[in-house]
Scaffold this motif. Structure first.
Motif, PDB file in Angstrom:
ATOM      1  N   PHE A  66       0.796  -1.234   0.000  1.00  0.00           N
ATOM      2  CA  PHE A  66       0.000   0.000   0.000  1.00  0.00           C
ATOM      3  C   PHE A  66       0.827   1.282   0.000  1.00  0.00           C
ATOM      4  O   PHE A  66       0.393   2.298  -0.526  1.00  0.00           O
ATOM      5  CB  PHE A  66      -0.952   0.020   1.199  1.00  0.00           C
ATOM      6  N   ASP A  67       2.016   1.239   0.606  1.00  0.00           N
ATOM      7  CA  ASP A  67       2.833   2.459   0.623  1.00  0.00           C
ATOM      8  C   ASP A  67       3.374   2.801  -0.777  1.00  0.00           C
ATOM      9  O   ASP A  67       3.781   3.930  -1.025  1.00  0.00           O
ATOM     10  CB  ASP A  67       3.976   2.363   1.654  1.00  0.00           C
ATOM     11  N   HIS A  68       3.312   1.832  -1.685  1.00  0.00           N
ATOM     12  CA  HIS A  68       3.811   2.053  -3.052  1.00  0.00           C
ATOM     13  C   HIS A  68       2.690   2.235  -4.080  1.00  0.00           C
ATOM     14  O   HIS A  68       2.845   2.979  -5.043  1.00  0.00           O
ATOM     15  CB  HIS A  68       4.691   0.875  -3.491  1.00  0.00           C
ATOM     16  N   ALA A  69       1.597   1.493  -3.876  1.00  0.00           N
ATOM     17  CA  ALA A  69       0.598   1.372  -4.942  1.00  0.00           C
ATOM     18  C   ALA A  69      -0.831   1.598  -4.471  1.00  0.00           C
ATOM     19  O   ALA A  69      -1.769   1.389  -5.237  1.00  0.00           O
ATOM     20  CB  ALA A  69       0.710  -0.011  -5.577  1.00  0.00           C
ATOM     21  N   GLY A 170      11.979   0.716  -6.156  1.00  0.00           N
ATOM     22  CA  GLY A 170      10.951   0.269  -5.201  1.00  0.00           C
ATOM     23  C   GLY A 170      11.585   0.014  -3.854  1.00  0.00           C
ATOM     24  O   GLY A 170      12.196   0.905  -3.271  1.00  0.00           O
ATOM     25  N   ASP A 171      11.496  -1.243  -3.368  1.00  0.00           N
ATOM     26  CA  ASP A 171      12.105  -1.607  -2.088  1.00  0.00           C
ATOM     27  C   ASP A 171      13.292  -2.546  -2.229  1.00  0.00           C
ATOM     28  O   ASP A 171      13.935  -2.875  -1.236  1.00  0.00           O
ATOM     29  CB  ASP A 171      11.066  -2.256  -1.174  1.00  0.00           C
ATOM     30  N   VAL A 172      13.579  -2.985  -3.456  1.00  0.00           N
ATOM     31  CA  VAL A 172      14.620  -4.021  -3.585  1.00  0.00           C
ATOM     32  C   VAL A 172      16.022  -3.465  -3.338  1.00  0.00           C
ATOM     33  O   VAL A 172      16.928  -4.219  -2.987  1.00  0.00           O
ATOM     34  CB  VAL A 172      14.526  -4.739  -4.953  1.00  0.00           C
ATOM     35  N   THR A 214      12.151   4.428  -3.358  1.00  0.00           N
ATOM     36  CA  THR A 214      10.861   4.950  -2.893  1.00  0.00           C
ATOM     37  C   THR A 214      10.987   5.474  -1.459  1.00  0.00           C
ATOM     38  O   THR A 214      10.341   6.426  -1.070  1.00  0.00           O
ATOM     39  CB  THR A 214       9.782   3.862  -3.014  1.00  0.00           C
ATOM     40  N   HIS A 215      11.880   4.840  -0.678  1.00  0.00           N
ATOM     41  CA  HIS A 215      12.218   5.331   0.666  1.00  0.00           C
ATOM     42  C   HIS A 215      13.728   5.545   0.719  1.00  0.00           C
ATOM     43  O   HIS A 215      14.418   4.612   1.085  1.00  0.00           O
ATOM     44  CB  HIS A 215      11.836   4.337   1.751  1.00  0.00           C
ATOM     45  N   PHE A 216      14.512   6.591   0.417  1.00  0.00           N
ATOM     46  CA  PHE A 216      13.875   7.764  -0.093  1.00  0.00           C
ATOM     47  C   PHE A 216      14.821   8.491  -1.056  1.00  0.00           C
ATOM     48  O   PHE A 216      15.856   9.035  -0.619  1.00  0.00           O
ATOM     49  CB  PHE A 216      13.499   8.712   1.083  1.00  0.00           C
TER      50      PHE A 216
END
Ligand SMILES: [Zn+2]
Length: 301
Positions: A66-69, A170-172, A214-216
């Motif tokens: 949810f924090d991405h999409a 993203g988060d990878v 995405t972070h950050f």
């Protein structure tokens, strides 16, 4: 290509969650949408840049957390096509299951944190293959399957014809707020250390040297960043292993994990305000649950 990093000020915190406006020669695209709870802010920031929501015909997602999409469905309603991993596509078409499993974790905080979610029609979703190139806004968006954080994770390599490339990770590629301290976000249910290490190798091998997390935000020293991420991912996983071996519960591990992470952050010179951002982007209880689950599958399945 021009990239605008929008800070969603998630939960009032600067530099916790970003979305990216990518301006190409033929228009504008969005990478990530943030949660639905911050959609209004994203709309405002986009119009401050001089764009209107209907200008965005292409929305590229790293994965469906949810924090991405979380706001992807709103962009869908405004007519955009949403690009997502095939496994993620099924969830976006019928998000009820995803929402309910998040509700089990977040309880009555669901609405406050993430807002609401609606299905996206199949005709507006597109799931690329590994390595597939999408031509949009005069740029090339190349999808790389990069599991480890989530099985359905994509990194997007974006380039201009004959020009430089960058990668939206993203988060990878982990979480890195205000500088050089990188952590791996490890929520359940998909964490897989071996897959993650392979994905890090894939990022190393891409010619692009610039990452957008995405972070950050912007990371210019890819080699050092990925090296630090790999080191910390292995450190966290190895720290967790003995707890999994003796079948410890999340609640029992939490205080010790927090102390372990805090000590490492303090040694790295991370102040309390920055530590709070790390916690918002990457809550410790999620990483404990995710890493225990990884080891349980590996040791006892
Ligand atoms: Zn995330």
């Amino acid at each position: 290509m021009t990239i605008h990093t929008l800070d969603l000020k998630f939960l009032g915190l600067a530099r916790a969650i970003a979305v990216f406006v990518v301006e190409g020669p033929k228009g504008v695209a969005l990478v990530e949408t943030g949660p639905h709870s911050t959609h209004e802010r994203v709309s405002e920031l986009v119009s401050e840049l001089g764009w209107s929501p209907s200008d965005f015909r292409h929305i590229f997602l790293s994965h469906i957390h949810f924090d991405h999409a979380g706001a992807a469905w709103v962009w869908g309603r405004q007519g955009a096509r949403v690009y997502v991993h095939p496994v993620g596509r099924a969830h976006l078409m019928a998000p009820e299951k995803l929402y309910q499993s998040a509700r089990r974790i977040y309880g009555d905080q669901m609405e406050h944190l993430w807002g609401t979610v609606e299905p996206i029609p199949e005709s507006q979703l597109y799931a690329p293959e590994h390595g597939e190139i999408i031509e949009a806004v005069g740029l090339r968006f190349r999808a790389w399957y990069t599991p480890g954080h989530a099985t359905h994770h994509l990194a997007w390599e974006v380039s201009e014809p004959g020009g430089n490339a960058v990668v939206f990770t993203g988060d990878v590629a982990g979480v890195c707020i205000n500088g050089h301290y990188v952590v791996p976000p490890c929520p359940p249910p998909d964490i897989n250390i071996e897959d993650w290490l392979s994905s890090i190798q894939l990022l190393h091998a891409l010619p692009a040297s610039t990452l957008y997390l995405t972070h950050f935000g912007l990371v210019e020293d890819k080699v050092r960043h990925l090296h630090d991420l790999e080191k910390r991912l292995l450190a966290w996983a190895n720290w967790m292993k003995p707890y999994a071996q003796r079948k410890a519960q999340v609640e029992e591990v939490m205080p010790e994990f927090l102390a372990f992470v805090r000590e490492d952050m303090t040694a790295a010179g991370i102040d309390a305000a920055t530590a709070a951002c790390y916690e918002a982007a990457n809550p410790a209880f999620m990483s404990v649950a995710g890493l225990l689950r990884y080891w349980n599958k590996k040791l006892f399945a």
